[in-house]
Design a protein around this motif. Structure first.
Motif, PDB file in Angstrom:
ATOM      1  N   TYR A 100       0.999  -6.460 -10.214  1.00 59.84           N
ATOM      2  CA  TYR A 100      -0.323  -5.937 -10.555  1.00 59.84           C
ATOM      3  C   TYR A 100      -0.514  -4.620  -9.813  1.00 59.84           C
ATOM      4  CZ  TYR A 100      -5.268  -6.161 -11.862  1.00 59.84           C
ATOM      5  OH  TYR A 100      -6.508  -5.908 -12.411  1.00 59.84           O
ATOM      6  N   LEU A 101      -0.753  -3.543 -10.561  1.00 61.08           N
ATOM      7  CA  LEU A 101      -0.813  -2.191  -9.996  1.00 61.08           C
ATOM      8  C   LEU A 101      -2.230  -1.632 -10.071  1.00 61.08           C
ATOM      9  CD1 LEU A 101       2.394  -0.704 -11.697  1.00 61.08           C
ATOM     10  CD2 LEU A 101       2.221  -1.817  -9.457  1.00 61.08           C
ATOM     11  N   ILE A 102      -2.764  -1.187  -8.930  1.00 65.20           N
ATOM     12  CA  ILE A 102      -4.082  -0.566  -8.863  1.00 65.20           C
ATOM     13  C   ILE A 102      -3.913   0.868  -8.374  1.00 65.20           C
ATOM     14  CG2 ILE A 102      -6.398  -0.661  -7.875  1.00 65.20           C
ATOM     15  CD1 ILE A 102      -5.992  -3.639  -7.385  1.00 65.20           C
ATOM     16  N   LEU A 103      -4.305   1.828  -9.190  1.00 61.91           N
ATOM     17  CA  LEU A 103      -4.289   3.232  -8.781  1.00 61.91           C
ATOM     18  C   LEU A 103      -5.571   3.547  -8.024  1.00 61.91           C
ATOM     19  CD1 LEU A 103      -2.910   5.321 -11.804  1.00 61.91           C
ATOM     20  CD2 LEU A 103      -2.017   5.291  -9.468  1.00 61.91           C
ATOM     21  N   VAL A 104      -5.439   4.140  -6.857  1.00 62.84           N
ATOM     22  CA  VAL A 104      -6.594   4.538  -6.042  1.00 62.84           C
ATOM     23  C   VAL A 104      -6.542   6.063  -5.919  1.00 62.84           C
ATOM     24  CG1 VAL A 104      -7.793   4.252  -3.857  1.00 62.84           C
ATOM     25  CG2 VAL A 104      -6.451   2.358  -4.793  1.00 62.84           C
TER      26      VAL A 104
ATOM     27  N   LEU B  50       7.565  10.276  -5.844  1.00 67.34           N
ATOM     28  CA  LEU B  50       6.939   9.890  -7.098  1.00 67.34           C
ATOM     29  C   LEU B  50       5.416   9.889  -6.963  1.00 67.34           C
ATOM     30  CD1 LEU B  50       9.218   6.848  -8.033  1.00 67.34           C
ATOM     31  CD2 LEU B  50       9.222   9.078  -9.162  1.00 67.34           C
ATOM     32  N   SER B  51       4.739  10.439  -7.944  1.00 68.27           N
ATOM     33  CA  SER B  51       3.280  10.336  -7.957  1.00 68.27           C
ATOM     34  C   SER B  51       2.882   8.924  -8.369  1.00 68.27           C
ATOM     35  CB  SER B  51       2.695  11.335  -8.959  1.00 68.27           C
ATOM     36  OG  SER B  51       3.016  10.945 -10.290  1.00 68.27           O
TER      37      SER B  51
ATOM     38  N   GLN C 137       3.644  -8.765  -5.218  1.00 70.92           N
ATOM     39  CA  GLN C 137       2.984  -9.085  -6.483  1.00 70.92           C
ATOM     40  C   GLN C 137       1.785  -8.191  -6.785  1.00 70.92           C
ATOM     41  OE1 GLN C 137       3.097 -13.439  -5.164  1.00 70.92           O
ATOM     42  NE2 GLN C 137       3.019 -13.629  -7.380  1.00 70.92           N
ATOM     43  N   LEU C 138       1.326  -7.436  -5.811  1.00 66.39           N
ATOM     44  CA  LEU C 138       0.171  -6.557  -6.019  1.00 66.39           C
ATOM     45  C   LEU C 138       0.388  -5.271  -5.230  1.00 66.39           C
ATOM     46  CD1 LEU C 138      -3.556  -7.508  -6.157  1.00 66.39           C
ATOM     47  CD2 LEU C 138      -2.855  -5.711  -4.571  1.00 66.39           C
ATOM     48  N   ALA C 139       0.048  -4.124  -5.822  1.00 73.53           N
ATOM     49  CA  ALA C 139       0.247  -2.845  -5.130  1.00 73.53           C
ATOM     50  C   ALA C 139      -0.952  -1.933  -5.332  1.00 73.53           C
ATOM     51  CB  ALA C 139       1.512  -2.161  -5.629  1.00 73.53           C
ATOM     52  N   LEU C 140      -1.393  -1.308  -4.237  1.00 69.56           N
ATOM     53  CA  LEU C 140      -2.417  -0.270  -4.272  1.00 69.56           C
ATOM     54  C   LEU C 140      -1.700   1.065  -4.130  1.00 69.56           C
ATOM     55  CD1 LEU C 140      -5.120  -1.866  -1.951  1.00 69.56           C
ATOM     56  CD2 LEU C 140      -5.226  -1.634  -4.421  1.00 69.56           C
ATOM     57  N   ILE C 141      -1.859   1.936  -5.109  1.00 71.03           N
ATOM     58  CA  ILE C 141      -1.039   3.142  -5.203  1.00 71.03           C
ATOM     59  C   ILE C 141      -1.915   4.384  -5.256  1.00 71.03           C
ATOM     60  CG2 ILE C 141       0.658   4.351  -6.617  1.00 71.03           C
ATOM     61  CD1 ILE C 141       1.470   1.568  -7.712  1.00 71.03           C
ATOM     62  N   ASP C 142      -1.668   5.319  -4.357  1.00 75.41           N
ATOM     63  CA  ASP C 142      -2.369   6.599  -4.377  1.00 75.41           C
ATOM     64  C   ASP C 142      -1.773   7.474  -5.487  1.00 75.41           C
ATOM     65  OD1 ASP C 142      -4.161   8.564  -3.490  1.00 75.41           O
ATOM     66  OD2 ASP C 142      -2.589   9.524  -2.302  1.00 75.41           O
TER      67      ASP C 142
ATOM     68  N   ILE D 233       0.866  -1.174   0.000  1.00 74.43           N
ATOM     69  CA  ILE D 233       0.000   0.000   0.000  1.00 74.43           C
ATOM     70  C   ILE D 233       0.900   1.220   0.000  1.00 74.43           C
ATOM     71  CG2 ILE D 233      -1.752   1.310   1.257  1.00 74.43           C
ATOM     72  CD1 ILE D 233      -2.558  -1.384   2.579  1.00 74.43           C
ATOM     73  N   ALA D 234       0.735   2.083  -0.997  1.00 74.23           N
ATOM     74  CA  ALA D 234       1.522   3.314  -1.084  1.00 74.23           C
ATOM     75  C   ALA D 234       0.554   4.488  -1.015  1.00 74.23           C
ATOM     76  CB  ALA D 234       2.328   3.340  -2.371  1.00 74.23           C
ATOM     77  N   ASP D 235       0.456   5.126   0.160  1.00 72.79           N
ATOM     78  CA  ASP D 235      -0.521   6.201   0.377  1.00 72.79           C
ATOM     79  C   ASP D 235      -0.070   7.015   1.582  1.00 72.79           C
ATOM     80  OD1 ASP D 235      -2.760   7.814   0.684  1.00 72.79           O
ATOM     81  OD2 ASP D 235      -4.180   6.195   0.287  1.00 72.79           O
ATOM     82  N   ASP D 236      -0.153   8.360   1.492  1.00 72.26           N
ATOM     83  CA  ASP D 236       0.250   9.182   2.629  1.00 72.26           C
ATOM     84  C   ASP D 236      -0.918   9.506   3.562  1.00 72.26           C
ATOM     85  OD1 ASP D 236      -1.000  10.763   0.734  1.00 72.26           O
ATOM     86  OD2 ASP D 236       0.234  12.533   1.142  1.00 72.26           O
TER      87      ASP D 236
END
Length: 345
Positions: free
Chosen positions: A76-80, A57-58, A46-51, A5-8
């Motif tokens: 597998y990349l999911i932009l949130v 980096l954005s 293997q899977l990332a949720l990205i803000d 999870i990449a989110d501030d």
């Protein structure tokens, strides 16, 4: 499976972590894009949720870096994000994201999208496992080179054309094409049970040695059949098993190990038979030179109705140029062999 999870947003991270954990994933949390890239590079995620918007980096920038710099595996990349315009969606997916989830999101919907990502990531893991298993068997023979890459590419070329022409249309669909590409590298997995004195013999085999060599089909079948029985819904194991046991059968019933004839031979085995024999003909071995493509093509076509399924050889005649291209692309020595045939030692 591990997820990132990449989110501030600390509250948002907590919610996402709860959803991922509920789906059975191990989670790691970071709060800026640079840290996310380091984690994705160094850890088996293997899977990332990205803000979209975070320090460093954005989200789109991170997706671009992942796709350009992490090439040994698929993530597998999911932009949130709260962005919801069509141009934003296009930008995000063009950057390399696999999915795009708008805030505020439904937790149920996000969970479904995560499950879809897990399925895709699991397929990637399966493909790597299949190829690693095949490589294990092939690694015992220093002459095999790029044989696995070529055979599966030949099989896909044949199967795609058969599907296009609606040949054996009740059996060949998109799933069949994908499965035969994935599983054909396992055709000789049974060679792992053949003694080195026979497998690596730099000359023709004696009759008794040849009988032992032929047993690789049964060894491969038994290995994969055990796995298929444990996981009866795994279609790739069933196809791999059928290929292992049948790729040396002949259309006229004179093949081995069971002497099957005609359509009693599994279709996947009949496809692999053409691919495997073609590659053997155009490849150099210690006991033979590589034949030119034209000679190998003629041998395959002359084998229609005796060695090979005549319907499949008819399709081969329409895509044999693709076989030549594949042979050149995956040449063992970096270029297509032009050696002329000679008698085996």
């Amino acid at each position: 499976m591990r997820a990132l999870i990449a989110d501030d947003d600390l509250t948002g991270c907590a919610i996402l972590q709860e959803i991922l954990t509920h789906e059975g994933l191990e989670c790691e949390v970071v709060h800026d894009g640079d840290e996310a890239l380091r984690a994705l590079e160094s850890k088996d995620i293997q899977l990332a949720l990205i803000d979209w918007e975070m320090p460093g980096l954005s989200g789109p920038e991170l997706c671009k870096r992942v796709r350009s710099e992490i090439t040994g595996r698929y993530i597998y990349l999911i932009l949130v994000t709260g962005r919801d315009s069509s141009s934003d969606i296009v930008e995000g997916l063009s950057a390399g994201a696999d999915d795009y989830v708008r805030k505020p999101y439904s937790q149920e919907e996000l969970a479904v999208r995560i499950r879809a990502g897990i399925r895709v990531a699991s397929l990637e893991t399966r493909d790597v496992t299949i190829f690693a298993m095949a490589r294990l068997a092939e690694s015992r023979d220093p002459e095999t080179g790029a044989h696995l890459e070529r055979v599966r590419a030949y099989c896909r070329a044949l199967a795609e054309e058969m599907r296009r022409e609606q040949v054996y249309k009740d059996e060949i669909d998109a799933e069949f094409v994908q499965l035969i590409y994935q599983t054909s590298p396992l055709h000789d997995i049974g060679k792992i049970g053949i003694p080195d004195s026979i497998l690596l013999k730099p000359d023709h085999l004696s009759d008794s040695e040849y009988q032992i060599m032929k047993s690789h089909t049964q060894i491969g079948f038994e290995t994969l059949d055990d796995a298929a029985r444990q996981f009866p819904t795994a279609k790739f194991l069933s196809m791999a098993r059928d290929i292992a046991i049948s790729h040396h059968e002949r259309w006229d019933g004179t093949g081995y190990p069971r002497g099957l004839k005609g359509e009693a031979i599994p279709l996947c085995g009949r496809v692999v038979a053409v691919a495997d024999v073609y590659d053997a003909l155009v490849s150099k071995h210690v006991y033979k030179a590589a034949l030119p493509h034209e000679t190998a093509r003629d041998i395959i076509l002359k084998g229609a109705g005796s060695h090979f399924d005549p319907t499949i050889t008819a399709v081969f005649s329409k895509v044999d140029h693709k076989f030549r291209e594949i042979r050149e692309r995956f040449a063992d020595d970096g270029h297509a062999s032009q050696a002329q045939p000679k008698l085996a030692a």
